[in-house]
Design an enzyme around this catalytic site. Sequence first.
Site, PDB file in Angstrom:
ATOM      1  CG  ASN A 313      -1.495   1.364   1.519  1.00  0.00           C
ATOM      2  OD1 ASN A 313      -2.396   1.826   0.826  1.00  0.00           O
ATOM      3  ND2 ASN A 313      -0.951   2.058   2.514  1.00  0.00           N
ATOM      4  CE1 TYR A 378       0.531   7.840  -6.613  1.00  0.00           C
ATOM      5  CE2 TYR A 378      -1.237   8.353  -8.155  1.00  0.00           C
ATOM      6  CZ  TYR A 378      -0.816   7.823  -6.944  1.00  0.00           C
ATOM      7  OH  TYR A 378      -1.728   7.281  -6.075  1.00  0.00           O
TER       8      TYR A 378
END
Length: 472
Positions: A313, A378
């Site tokens: 995560n 990203y």
Amino acid sequence: MSDFYQAIANSAVGKKVFSSLNLPIPVTLDRHRPDQASFISGTVLVGAAAGSKAIPAILATLKSASGASLATLAGLPAEADIQKAAGGVGVSVDNYTASKEDSAKFKAFVFDATGIQNTAELRAVYDFFHPIMRKLDKCARIVVIGRTPEKCSLEQRIAQRGLEGLVKSFGKEVKKGAIANLVYVDDGAESQLPGTLTFFLSPKSAYVSGQLVRVGASDFGAENFDWNKPLWGKTVMVTGAARGIGAAIAEVLARDGAKVMVLDIPPMADDLKQVAERIGGIAVEADITAADAPEIISNAAKEQGGLDVIVHNAGVTRDKTMAGMPDKFWDMVIDINIGSEERINTRLLADGTLKDGGRIVCVSSISGIAGNMGQTNYATSKAAVIGMVQGMAPELASRNITINAVAPGFIETQMTAAIPFAIREAGRRLNSMNQGGQPVDVAETIAFFASPANQGLSGNVVRVCGQSLIGA
Ligand code: NAD
């Protein structure tokens, strides 16, 4: 983070004003509560195309929902098949005839479309849904079950692929917090449906709509399986768990019975300890990009007897357009969001820390699916996460290890609180729910992939985005 618009829109005065101005009123979504005994409560209308094969698995799944009553549409070709399967499974299914006047409301429609062989037979979808679409309750569910198109003959493949457009449109037509999702199940893999069906029918999928999950065959049998504590006896690790989505994942996995190891960087040690204390878990301080991180993680996990689940995560953004981006922003985002995950996976798989039959669950992003202005680093990293999931799934199959990803849309966390107001409001509203999701929505979907019930799911990417318009 609180959503001021939603709070005002749902106040007594706000509702009137917003309605008169035709502004969307984001519904307060039904989410899972610990006291909830039945995964769905209310009437579920079950339908099928002629010759469909998933009906017994659907009815058997619904049999375990103590709060659900079942009905089917009278007069359709599959009525006899559904009643016969109901007899076999030992459930009672009422025959329902829709009329404009009746005030019946349904909590879910489940349609088995596996029997559809060609585009002409798609008519079965219209015949089932047309008379009932105005009869959905608040926060209701639509689940359509089809056959994996790539494994069908050409005519069937064309028709089955059509179901994707159908379900995504349902997601946009249904209102009041209702969702619609599609499950493609391989021929012979129907016994693997309960885990997916339960998730999509339950409040745990509150912010998941317009999605598609592929279910394959597996030897896993759900007989001795505790639906309330699916991770009982399992050890899991969640990276980036000191706050935000990671902390929510740790809490949900602990609720589901797992022993949870939470990992974050040393500067987050205080927050991390608080999360660990709250859930009775184990804190591991490490920077996942450090050269010795795979070893630290492996050793910490071995002390607990090895891992059944790893949740990747931890993630960061460092937004700049490509022209203005310093190389350190590029390197950092790629290394935290994907490079370190590859290295950790390699180590945990090579030394057996991740047990056979285990789970790898990754966190991608809709930016990785759609791309995003100012997020080349990203979006690259999060698209690469999808590449890792799809590439590793077939390789891990021989060890019964599954790998899947969730791709969150706009989730209310400190990461999104830092977005400028106008962009933040757009992110919140440009989806079928007209609101942002909560960290728990991502966590529930992670728990779904982590569950031993879902052995037949690997290589999937499910968006938790309220059916965001971005990348749809
Ligand atoms: P967050 O910033 O609140 O939490 C991320 C956590 O990861 C932090 O606790 C941080 O300390 C930790 N972390 C960062 N670098 C690390 C490293 N090198 N080693 C160990 N831990 C590290 O973010 P969030 O919103 O909770 O996001 C969690 C995940 O969800 C991320 O992968 C993010 O990209 C993804 N995501 C979030 C959203 C959203 O709307 N919030 C949307 C799409 C995807």
